[in-house]
Design an enzyme around this catalytic site. Structure first.
Site, PDB file in Angstrom:
ATOM      1  N   ARG A   3       9.565 -24.708   3.225  1.00  0.00           N
ATOM      2  CA  ARG A   3       8.815 -24.578   4.475  1.00  0.00           C
ATOM      3  C   ARG A   3       7.762 -25.652   4.671  1.00  0.00           C
ATOM      4  NH1 ARG A   3       8.140 -17.988   4.416  1.00  0.00           N
ATOM      5  NH2 ARG A   3      10.319 -17.648   4.945  1.00  0.00           N
TER       6      ARG A   3
ATOM      7  N   GLY B 121       0.805  -1.214   0.000  1.00  0.00           N
ATOM      8  CA  GLY B 121       0.000   0.000   0.000  1.00  0.00           C
ATOM      9  C   GLY B 121       0.840   1.268   0.000  1.00  0.00           C
TER      10      GLY B 121
HETATM   11  C1  LIG Z   1       6.926 -12.428  11.425  1.00  0.00           C
HETATM   12  C2  LIG Z   1       6.941 -12.345   9.937  1.00  0.00           C
HETATM   13  C3  LIG Z   1       8.143 -12.324   9.251  1.00  0.00           C
HETATM   14  C4  LIG Z   1       8.172 -12.237   7.864  1.00  0.00           C
HETATM   15  N1  LIG Z   1       9.377 -12.217   7.220  1.00  0.00           N
HETATM   16  C5  LIG Z   1       9.403 -12.111   5.870  1.00  0.00           C
HETATM   17  C6  LIG Z   1      10.649 -12.047   5.174  1.00  0.00           C
HETATM   18  O1  LIG Z   1      11.712 -12.103   5.765  1.00  0.00           O
HETATM   19  N2  LIG Z   1      10.633 -11.919   3.838  1.00  0.00           N
HETATM   20  C7  LIG Z   1       9.468 -11.846   3.143  1.00  0.00           C
HETATM   21  O2  LIG Z   1       9.521 -11.701   1.930  1.00  0.00           O
HETATM   22  N3  LIG Z   1       8.283 -11.895   3.769  1.00  0.00           N
HETATM   23  C8  LIG Z   1       8.216 -12.024   5.117  1.00  0.00           C
HETATM   24  N4  LIG Z   1       7.005 -12.079   5.754  1.00  0.00           N
HETATM   25  C9  LIG Z   1       5.769 -11.869   4.990  1.00  0.00           C
HETATM   26  C10 LIG Z   1       5.585 -10.389   4.686  1.00  0.00           C
HETATM   27  O3  LIG Z   1       6.030  -9.624   5.764  1.00  0.00           O
HETATM   28  C11 LIG Z   1       4.140 -10.021   4.406  1.00  0.00           C
HETATM   29  O4  LIG Z   1       3.568 -10.913   3.536  1.00  0.00           O
HETATM   30  C12 LIG Z   1       4.065  -8.641   3.757  1.00  0.00           C
HETATM   31  O5  LIG Z   1       4.790  -7.711   4.489  1.00  0.00           O
HETATM   32  C13 LIG Z   1       2.646  -8.182   3.575  1.00  0.00           C
HETATM   33  O6  LIG Z   1       2.648  -6.845   3.115  1.00  0.00           O
HETATM   34  P1  LIG Z   1       1.333  -6.134   2.660  1.00  0.00           P
HETATM   35  O7  LIG Z   1       1.724  -4.777   2.240  1.00  0.00           O
HETATM   36  O8  LIG Z   1       0.625  -6.981   1.674  1.00  0.00           O
HETATM   37  O9  LIG Z   1       0.392  -6.093   3.947  1.00  0.00           O
HETATM   38  P2  LIG Z   1       0.653  -5.597   5.456  1.00  0.00           P
HETATM   39  O10 LIG Z   1       2.017  -5.149   5.697  1.00  0.00           O
HETATM   40  O11 LIG Z   1       0.061  -6.646   6.320  1.00  0.00           O
HETATM   41  O12 LIG Z   1      -0.232  -4.299   5.565  1.00  0.00           O
HETATM   42  C14 LIG Z   1      -1.611  -4.322   5.665  1.00  0.00           C
HETATM   43  C15 LIG Z   1      -2.102  -2.908   5.748  1.00  0.00           C
HETATM   44  O13 LIG Z   1      -3.504  -2.901   5.571  1.00  0.00           O
HETATM   45  C16 LIG Z   1      -4.122  -2.168   6.581  1.00  0.00           C
HETATM   46  N5  LIG Z   1      -5.426  -2.775   6.789  1.00  0.00           N
HETATM   47  C17 LIG Z   1      -5.739  -4.083   6.908  1.00  0.00           C
HETATM   48  N6  LIG Z   1      -7.065  -4.232   7.033  1.00  0.00           N
HETATM   49  C18 LIG Z   1      -7.594  -3.000   6.972  1.00  0.00           C
HETATM   50  C19 LIG Z   1      -8.912  -2.504   7.029  1.00  0.00           C
HETATM   51  N7  LIG Z   1      -9.967  -3.295   7.152  1.00  0.00           N
HETATM   52  N8  LIG Z   1      -9.086  -1.160   6.958  1.00  0.00           N
HETATM   53  C20 LIG Z   1      -8.028  -0.316   6.821  1.00  0.00           C
HETATM   54  N9  LIG Z   1      -6.774  -0.746   6.742  1.00  0.00           N
HETATM   55  C21 LIG Z   1      -6.559  -2.066   6.820  1.00  0.00           C
HETATM   56  C22 LIG Z   1      -3.203  -2.230   7.757  1.00  0.00           C
HETATM   57  O14 LIG Z   1      -3.410  -1.107   8.571  1.00  0.00           O
HETATM   58  C23 LIG Z   1      -1.849  -2.199   7.065  1.00  0.00           C
HETATM   59  O15 LIG Z   1      -1.493  -0.866   6.818  1.00  0.00           O
HETATM   60  C24 LIG Z   1       6.965 -12.180   7.141  1.00  0.00           C
HETATM   61  C25 LIG Z   1       5.754 -12.207   7.828  1.00  0.00           C
HETATM   62  C26 LIG Z   1       5.735 -12.332   9.209  1.00  0.00           C
HETATM   63  C27 LIG Z   1       4.423 -12.460   9.902  1.00  0.00           C
END
Ligand SMILES: Cc1cc2nc3c(=O)[nH]c(=O)nc-3n(C[C@H](O)[C@H](O)[C@H](O)COP(=O)(O)OP(=O)(O)OC[C@H]3O[C@@H](n4cnc5c(N)ncnc54)[C@H](O)[C@@H]3O)c2cc1C
Ligand code: FES
Lengths: 639, 256
Positions: free
Chosen positions: A332, A47
């Site tokens: 994994r 985002g």
């Molecule tokens: C502990 C951990 C370690 C990880 N390590 C790695 C790694 O080393 N390498 C790798 O590639 N991946 C890793 N991952 C996976 C990776 O971090 C995530 O898949 C990725 O960061 C997701 O990014 P995103 O932008 O899709 O969503 P997110 O970062 O989850 O962001 C979601 C956003 O949506 C917003 N949101 C959600 N629902 C709503 C709603 N209803 N209304 C308004 N806002 C909302 C939240 O506020 C947030 O801003 C890891 C995951 C975890 C849990």
């Protein structure tokens, strides 16, 4: 009943598709861009990068998240690293190899064209991050360092100690704040999206709840991007942040967006085991630990001796034994499943018997404590802080935990869902990881979608639209707002006996049991009977305290759990329908003699995209056939 | 996960405040049968489950990752921001730190610039506005060179990383007798000032961010170093010295 989904994958050789698409995409005239408003929900890597880039291009952007600052999105927690096909190490990496590894790692259940594009832009991502000041690890010569990660046989992972996610997110967040400072991005924090507004079949707005005042607000625009992360918390215990939820994508699903492959969940092999009733989440121990740690259990069942009292010949290094060429570095899904097997056999360790050892003593002997400390010091400290035991002295105890969700809203090649004008990016979509995601590939996908893909494909959509002027008074917007409000009023009116967490735990345990690491027909059918019952009881007997017009965390949680209770049923249905095993989806009925996942390419080489048909009603299944022209379908082997 | 985790009972004195306008007060609760392997926030969960079952309003507190990285959690416990243990966020503070029968006074991070929104939840949007006043490098997506064309001396890279490990939790502000945000702002300034990519905007950045920091109503730094002691990530006060030098230099060179 099944119709073919139109994925809009460009014609031509896979390596030319993205170039071709970019050229053929319609462009929005620069002067017109500022007339379009885009609502970007979520400020994680997907985002924040999308909002910043769209604003740079000239669009008006409104950015939403439920935390108090965009910088706190769950992406912040990623530890290990981000992949890019830079071949800086000269060890034979290439776009094609990253593409190949990702398709194979996903157990041949992803779209070749999407994965290839991801591999192509991976290099640009690292360039972009470095230019923003992301402090990746460096060598003494000043150049970027890499490590091998998640079983990859080349060193293509860029990292920033154990906090790659935080550093990448701060990069994307700073790009976003740069655009906030010019006024072209408007920030709405502490807002939770509760409804999508669809007008004339197109996504035109969102309804959010202001989490501080409790007020409901309507925002309208020309397109909506959901970048709201994964749904791992449907299991209650997971490595995800507490607020991670399915609400935004689920509400969009209920408005017509197809949900793809909901049963594909990733169970991460190296997490701190469950240790108490009160437990609220599971902590990941980075996969990089498997580079130097050896996984084992005692040979004998119910062996209660201390690890150090168990002689070498009475230990079973089961991964090394079963997979001599990959050993502890198998993907994994395989590592997790094998931990489950040995624990099911009664060889698990620790108080609950649901743990295996990850032992560093050989590496410490071979490399010295100093080297191990340099590599994993912060992880060891974190482990000790949580468990009170030092991995320098005793082996770590680990167990698999829910970590990532490969399923998500169905999107075409342009990352647009089945609702025109509704895009979905990052973990929230289903697109690139097939049935199993490789380590360090989620960060790559989030930033690829946000920086390099959606900004092009959005223009292509908008350039072809003639959208009517609409505002919050439009009847469809008013209706969406009142339906969100009604749901909240209903939750608060129940005043039952059980807490929200109580229901969440019940659902989570059921799913972990029946739709977790290993699934079978009878178990899934049982879950399908039980989930609606839990849901019915929830709506009759949950206790949500407080009032709607205030900061009310119980109410927030209740709304999310209510959605999990609907979503969980779809997840199980999908798992039941997919009678093959693939990647993280292991159907006991479909395995090789050696107990490995056995795919059924003839019947299941497709994406399952579900159409909503009412709560508790049978959803409609649409299948998108997956065609492999560049990577030959093969049984994965890591022996 | 020690095999026989001990259970303890605690007396809590917790700040309750309905909303930003409310005056607020301390209320007392018993936290009973708390597993010493539980985290501080899990202890609060247990108390909240109990409150909910009695039909009472649970204690509102911010949290998300529960891994010590998102910077969302935080409260002052017995006078210490994030509790008594050094370099630990509240979510990573485990109950084995406390003993049976202890009384814990739990309050929000207080400061004029971080108004309380409810109970332990404060408004930290001032930090976002400080970042929007210059805490970035102005590069557009796509218009950049190959990453390895910008070598960075390892020492600077490591120092930049240390500064960048700030999680923006605001414990530094809560710990400072003057409610100064200097540790936060200087960590942000230093992260970019230490890297070659950050040079073109170095002066502009420090001037903008410091100006916004003052506008927000944070106090001045009088070298108490409480911030460094409270910081869960161990951010060094040397960053403050670096920022002061940068600021003086920028003021001097920007006068035209
Ligand atoms: C502990 C951990 C370690 C990880 N390590 C790695 C790694 O080393 N390498 C790798 O590639 N991946 C890793 N991952 C996976 C990776 O971090 C995530 O898949 C990725 O960061 C997701 O990014 P995103 O932008 O899709 O969503 P997110 O970062 O989850 O962001 C979601 C956003 O949506 C917003 N949101 C959600 N629902 C709503 C709603 N209803 N209304 C308004 N806002 C909302 C939240 O506020 C947030 O801003 C890891 C995951 C975890 C849990
Ligand atoms: S909850 Fe994220 S740092 Fe504590």
């Amino acid at each position: 009943m099944s119709k073919q989904l139109e994925s809009h994958i460009p014609e031509g050789p896979v390596k030319d598709k993205w170039t071709k698409a970019k050229f053929e995409n319609k462009l929005v005239n620069p002067a017109n861009k500022r007339k379009f408003k885009v609502l970007v929900v979520g400020t994680g890597l997907a985002g924040a990068s999308a909002a910043a880039t769209l604003s740079e291009l000239g669009y008006q952007v409104q950015s939403f998240c439920f935390q108090d600052s965009p910088r706190r999105a769950h992406s912040i927690a990623a530890q290990g690293g981000i992949n890019a096909a830079k071949n800086y190490q000269g060890d034979g990496d290439s776009v094609h190899r990253l593409f190949y590894d990702t398709v194979k790692g996903g157990d041949f259940r992803s779209r070749e064209a999407n994965v290839h594009r991801l591999a192509e832009v991976s290099s640009n991502i690292v360039d972009q991050c470095v230019a923003q000041g992301v402090p990746f690890a460096r060598e003494y010569g000043g150049l970027l360092d890499n490590r091998s990660f998640g079983g990859a046989q080349v060193s293509r992972t860029f990292y920033a100690k154990g906090q790659t996610g935080q550093q990448l997110l701060i990069g994307a967040y700073s790009a976003l704040m740069k655009e906030v400072s010019t006024g072209s991005v408007e920030l709405f924090t502490r807002r939770e999206m509760l409804e999508l507004v669809v007008i004339d079949g197109k996504a035109r707005g969102i309804i959010v709840r202001n989490l501080i005042t409790g007020g409901m607000e309507t925002y309208m625009g020309d397109a909506v991007m959901l970048c709201t992360g994964g749904y791992g918390n449907v299991f209650y215990l997971s490595t995800n942040a507490m607020g991670s939820n399915v609400t935004a994508t689920w509400r969009a699903h209920k408005k017509g967006a197809y949900f793809a492959n909901p049963c594909y969940t990733q169970i991460h092999p190296t997490c701190i085991p469950v240790h108490g009733e009160y437990q609220s989440k599971l902590t990941l121990m980075s996969e990089s630990l498997r580079n130097d740690g050896r996984v084992w259990v005692p040979e004998a069942k119910n062996d209660k001796r201390k690890a150090s009292d168990i002689p070498e010949e009475e230990r079973d290094y089961y991964l090394e034994r079963k997979y001599p060429s990959f050993g502890n570095l198998v993907p994994r899904d395989i590592a997790s499943r094998n931990a489950k097997y040995v624990c099911d056999e009664g060889k698990g360790v620790g108080a609950t018997g649901l743990a295996v050892y990850l032992d560093f003593s050989d590496s410490i002997k071979r490399l010295g404590q100093k080297t191990i400390e340099n590599r994993y010091g912060n992880l060891f400290d974190m482990y000790e802080q949580i468990t009170g035991s030092s991995p320098y002295e005793e082996p770590m105890m680990i167990y698999p935990a829910v970590h990532y969700t490969m399923g998500g809203l169905w999107v075409d090649y342009n990352l647009m869902t089945s609702i025109p004008g509704l895009f979905c990016l990052g973990e929230a979509n289903f697109s690139d990881h097939g049935a199993n995601r490789l380590g360090a590939s989620a960060l790559m996908q989030g930033l690829s979608d946000g920086y390099f893909v959606a900004p092009y494909t959005l223009g292509n959509y908008l350039a072809q639209q003639d959208l009517a002027q609409v505002d919050a008074t439009h009847p469809d917007a008013v209706k969406a707002l009142s339906s969100a409000q009604e749901r909240i009023d209903k939750l608060l009116a129940i005043k039952g006996e059980r807490t929200v967490d109580d229901f969440h735990k019940e659902l989570g345990l059921l799913l972990w049991d029946k739709c977790g690491m290993s699934r079978n027909e009878a178990g899934l059918k049982e879950a399908l009977v039980k989930i609606p019952k839990i849901r019915d009881e929830f709506w009759e007997n949950v206790n949500v305290m407080g009032s709607p017009g205030e900061l009310n965390q119980t109410l927030e949680k209740a709304g999310r759990v209510a959605d999990f209770l609907e979503f969980g049923e779809l997840m199980v249905k999908d798992a039941l329908e997919r009678k093959e095993s693939c990647g993280g989806h292991f159907r006991e009925e479909s395995q090789t003699e050696g107990g490995e996942a056995l795919r059924d390419d003839e019947n299941f080489a497709h994406v399952a995209a579900w159409e909503f048909n009412g709560v508790g009603e049978v959803p409609i299944l649409h299948k998108e056939a997956l065609i492999f022209e560049n990577v030959a379908l093969a049984q994965r082997s890591y022996k | 996960m020690s095999n026989a985790a001990k259970k303890i009972n605690l007396n809590l004195k917790v700040w309750r405040q309905k909303n930003a306008e409310d005056k607020g007060y301390f209320d007392v609760y018993k936290a009973e049968g708390i597993d010493q392997d539980a985290s501080f926030l899990e202890m609060l969960d247990v108390v909240n489950e109990g409150l909910s079952k009695q039909g009472k309003d649970p204690i509102a507190f911010d949290h998300d990752c529960r891994e010590g990285i998102c910077g969302m959690c935080g409260a002052v416990v017995n006078g210490h921001a994030h509790g008594p243990k050094a370099k630990t966020t509240l979510c990573q503070l485990h109950m084995r730190t406390f003993s049976n029968g202890q009384t814990l006074v739990i309050e929000p991070f207080r400061s004029r610039a971080l108004p309380v929104q409810k109970d332990l939840i404060v408004d930290r949007s001032a930090f976002d506005r400080v970042i929007a006043s210059g805490g970035f490098i102005s590069v557009r997506t796509g218009s950049v060179q190959d990453a390895n064309n910008i070598p960075v001396e390892k020492k600077s890279a490591d120092l930049a990383f240390d500064a960048a490990s700030c999680i923006g939790c605001a414990a530094c502000v809560a710990a400072c007798p003057n409610a100064s945000a200097m540790l936060f702002v200087s960590a942000k300034v230093s992260h970019l000032a230490l890297l070659p990519q950050g040079q073109p905007e170095r002066s502009r950045r420090v001037l903008g961010m410091v100006e916004q920091m003052d506008t927000e109503g944070f106090g001045n730094c009088s070298n108490e170093y409480q911030c460094e002691a409270a910081c869960p990530k161990g951010i060094s006060v040397q960053n403050i010295a670096r920022m002061n030098r940068d600021y003086a230099h920028a003021r001097f060179t920007s006068e035209d």
